[in-house]
Motif scaffolding. Sequence first.
Motif, PDB file in Angstrom:
ATOM      1  N   MET A 109       0.848  -1.206   0.000  1.00 58.54           N
ATOM      2  CA  MET A 109       0.000   0.000   0.000  1.00 58.54           C
ATOM      3  C   MET A 109       0.874   1.244   0.000  1.00 58.54           C
ATOM      4  N   GLY A 110       0.533   2.201  -0.790  1.00 62.37           N
ATOM      5  CA  GLY A 110       1.305   3.418  -0.822  1.00 62.37           C
ATOM      6  C   GLY A 110       0.865   4.372   0.252  1.00 62.37           C
ATOM      7  N   PRO A 111       1.638   5.421   0.479  1.00 62.20           N
ATOM      8  CA  PRO A 111       1.247   6.443   1.450  1.00 62.20           C
ATOM      9  C   PRO A 111       0.045   7.193   0.969  1.00 62.20           C
ATOM     10  N   PRO A 112      -0.695   7.887   1.851  1.00 58.73           N
ATOM     11  CA  PRO A 112      -1.930   8.578   1.438  1.00 58.73           C
ATOM     12  C   PRO A 112      -1.631   9.770   0.588  1.00 58.73           C
ATOM     13  N   PRO A 113      -1.879   9.697  -0.748  1.00 58.04           N
ATOM     14  CA  PRO A 113      -1.597  10.803  -1.652  1.00 58.04           C
ATOM     15  C   PRO A 113      -2.833  11.545  -2.061  1.00 58.04           C
ATOM     16  N   GLY A 114      -2.698  12.423  -3.080  1.00 58.19           N
ATOM     17  CA  GLY A 114      -3.853  13.153  -3.550  1.00 58.19           C
ATOM     18  C   GLY A 114      -3.523  14.086  -4.669  1.00 58.19           C
TER      19      GLY A 114
ATOM     20  N   TYR B 220      -8.579  -0.638  -5.557  1.00 56.80           N
ATOM     21  CA  TYR B 220      -7.973   0.655  -5.194  1.00 56.80           C
ATOM     22  C   TYR B 220      -6.733   0.888  -6.046  1.00 56.80           C
ATOM     23  N   THR B 221      -6.559   2.110  -6.513  1.00 61.81           N
ATOM     24  CA  THR B 221      -5.388   2.489  -7.302  1.00 61.81           C
ATOM     25  C   THR B 221      -4.737   3.721  -6.699  1.00 61.81           C
ATOM     26  N   TRP B 222      -3.444   3.660  -6.555  1.00 59.52           N
ATOM     27  CA  TRP B 222      -2.655   4.797  -6.071  1.00 59.52           C
ATOM     28  C   TRP B 222      -1.515   5.026  -7.043  1.00 59.52           C
ATOM     29  N   ARG B 223      -1.269   6.298  -7.391  1.00 60.76           N
ATOM     30  CA  ARG B 223      -0.195   6.581  -8.346  1.00 60.76           C
ATOM     31  C   ARG B 223       0.467   7.908  -8.024  1.00 60.76           C
ATOM     32  N   ARG B 224       1.770   7.920  -8.164  1.00 53.25           N
ATOM     33  CA  ARG B 224       2.550   9.140  -8.035  1.00 53.25           C
ATOM     34  C   ARG B 224       3.390   9.289  -9.289  1.00 53.25           C
ATOM     35  N   ASP B 225       3.378  10.489  -9.869  1.00 54.99           N
ATOM     36  CA  ASP B 225       4.091  10.747 -11.112  1.00 54.99           C
ATOM     37  C   ASP B 225       4.879  12.035 -10.958  1.00 54.99           C
ATOM     38  N   GLY B 226       6.166  11.929 -10.617  1.00 52.58           N
ATOM     39  CA  GLY B 226       7.010  13.110 -10.462  1.00 52.58           C
ATOM     40  C   GLY B 226       6.550  13.993  -9.316  1.00 52.58           C
ATOM     41  N   LYS B 227       6.717  15.292  -9.497  1.00 53.96           N
ATOM     42  CA  LYS B 227       6.374  16.255  -8.455  1.00 53.96           C
ATOM     43  C   LYS B 227       5.003  16.880  -8.662  1.00 53.96           C
ATOM     44  N   LEU B 228       4.322  16.522  -9.758  1.00 48.82           N
ATOM     45  CA  LEU B 228       3.057  17.183 -10.059  1.00 48.82           C
ATOM     46  C   LEU B 228       1.855  16.335  -9.655  1.00 48.82           C
TER      47      LEU B 228
ATOM     48  N   VAL C  14      -0.750  -0.565 -17.195  1.00 53.21           N
ATOM     49  CA  VAL C  14      -1.393  -1.865 -17.022  1.00 53.21           C
ATOM     50  C   VAL C  14      -2.277  -2.130 -18.221  1.00 53.21           C
ATOM     51  N   THR C  15      -2.114  -3.247 -18.839  1.00 54.77           N
ATOM     52  CA  THR C  15      -2.915  -3.597 -20.002  1.00 54.77           C
ATOM     53  C   THR C  15      -3.813  -4.761 -19.659  1.00 54.77           C
ATOM     54  N   SER C  16      -5.110  -4.568 -19.765  1.00 55.32           N
ATOM     55  CA  SER C  16      -6.053  -5.646 -19.492  1.00 55.32           C
ATOM     56  C   SER C  16      -6.078  -6.594 -20.674  1.00 55.32           C
ATOM     57  N   PRO C  17      -6.447  -7.849 -20.450  1.00 54.42           N
ATOM     58  CA  PRO C  17      -6.615  -8.763 -21.578  1.00 54.42           C
ATOM     59  C   PRO C  17      -7.596  -8.178 -22.581  1.00 54.42           C
ATOM     60  N   PRO C  18      -7.304  -8.263 -23.879  1.00 56.50           N
ATOM     61  CA  PRO C  18      -8.163  -7.611 -24.883  1.00 56.50           C
ATOM     62  C   PRO C  18      -9.533  -8.254 -24.957  1.00 56.50           C
TER      63      PRO C  18
ATOM     64  N   ASP D 207      10.844   8.369 -11.182  1.00 54.17           N
ATOM     65  CA  ASP D 207      10.056   9.186 -10.263  1.00 54.17           C
ATOM     66  C   ASP D 207       8.577   8.804 -10.252  1.00 54.17           C
ATOM     67  N   GLU D 208       8.243   7.644 -10.843  1.00 58.91           N
ATOM     68  CA  GLU D 208       6.867   7.169 -10.855  1.00 58.91           C
ATOM     69  C   GLU D 208       6.703   5.994  -9.891  1.00 58.91           C
ATOM     70  N   LYS D 209       5.574   5.969  -9.207  1.00 54.71           N
ATOM     71  CA  LYS D 209       5.235   4.856  -8.329  1.00 54.71           C
ATOM     72  C   LYS D 209       3.763   4.517  -8.525  1.00 54.71           C
ATOM     73  N   GLN D 210       3.452   3.233  -8.389  1.00 57.65           N
ATOM     74  CA  GLN D 210       2.070   2.810  -8.588  1.00 57.65           C
ATOM     75  C   GLN D 210       1.755   1.605  -7.711  1.00 57.65           C
TER      76      GLN D 210
END
Length: 486
Positions: free
Chosen positions: A1-6, A189-197, A50-54, A167-170
């Motif tokens: 689990m990642g930290p609480p982002p937003g 649940y999905t959590w993602r961090r992309d750089g500083k933005l 992430v690519t789902s099965p077609p 710098d990406e985390k998911q």
Amino acid sequence: MGPPPGPPMPPPPRPGRPAWVLPTLAAALVVLVAAGGVGAYFLYGKISGVTSPPQVQTSPSRQPQAAATAPDVCAMLPKDEADRLVPDATVARSSRDSDYTVNFTCNWMNQRISFGEFWRSREIDVRVEQHKGEGAKTGRAMAQNSYEVEYRGGKYGETAKPSLDPDEKQYISPIKDIPGVGDGAFAQYTWRRDGKLLWYAYGTAHARVGDMTIEVKYQAGQQRKDAQILSNETTQAVTEANAIREVSGLVAHFAKGVAAWQAQHPNVLAKAEKSPSPSPTLSPSARPTPSPTVLASFPADCAAVTATATRLVPEPTTRARGTEAGSDRQTECRWLNLDLSGGEGVTKIRSAMITVHRFTNRAGAVDEPAAKAYYVSEQGGDKFTADSSMGGITWGKLADVKGLGDQAYRQFVQTRQGAVSASSGTVLMRKGSVVVQVDYSGHQRPADEQTNSPKVELMSEKEAMAGALTLSRAYLEALAKQPAGS
């Protein structure tokens, strides 16, 4: 689990500077903020990497004529639940008829909810699809196939290892089945961090009821009001446990609403609205901006500093106005002279203005937390523009000022824009539940030149800041002598 982002929170509107200096920064800031806020929203609807099965689909067969009015997806969520999850939301709905499905959507959004020292963001997005038959396959069978594809995609995402930049985390949680909802339901649940933005998280739930599938997303986050705009500094977002709980409850509401619609309209296709484009509905209705009222006389606190103000602005024209905006009772006092002599052949403009915000709660008692929240909101906005230039306005650095109330900072601003050119020294200070902004502004020019002439000489930073600080200290002394509650 990642930290609480937003996601980054959009900032509050910047307050005006002196009434005779009206910079037009708003449009530029809207573009910048939109670039940051919308970025998180667009990424909200996909799982990058992430690519789902077609899912293979063939040409649709002829469909029976639509025979039932569209389900009201927005009405399926109880109002008290919508108000709890997304207070004061803007609500938008749409419907569309496609080759394989008839689609109905509803979205509740509020990206700027003031909560103490934080700006909060909340959003619910729901999509209901009624599946059409395909050859020998019924709409129910096609809906089941679509649901199974989503389920397999979710299971795949649990263990997938996408290619990410340094710098990406998911993080994507394991699927959680939701018993007792429709013909099948699950949440993730999905959590993602992309750089500083970008730094965001959301919960998703899928369900099937007969020939209809339901997808619900819930995103929530917050960021301190004094954080740097367009960054993930101090951001927090909905946790895994909370996101799974909320979307599980939400999808149950929509599954119940879909089942009720199907019971009233068995074995028929819903009819999409004629317009293919979303039809937004504002809820609540737009609130008018309160209009200031000219006061018959100066408030006592302003009258107490008139001697100091008139040393800065000799022979002034004065004005006092009052406004109430919710819990913020505002007064504005101004001393202005547009035609001061600066020596032979020289005209000067000098303006002093004090804007006071007094915060109270619903019971009428002083509300210091609201004042703190307002102060850090203004400070955060001024930090964003500090030490920069845009559209003829140059903002100086912010500097904290000690000895002025509980909190205070100052800033020097130069403006060459529109009909007026001027510089201004500004002090923003908080004392308990009162926030005070003091501005001292002016310029000088040859007497035969216009106020926006290239020959205008802006007031120096030394004079502007000295005047603003002098008036600020005088005001705080006057405020301390006032009876409590006045």
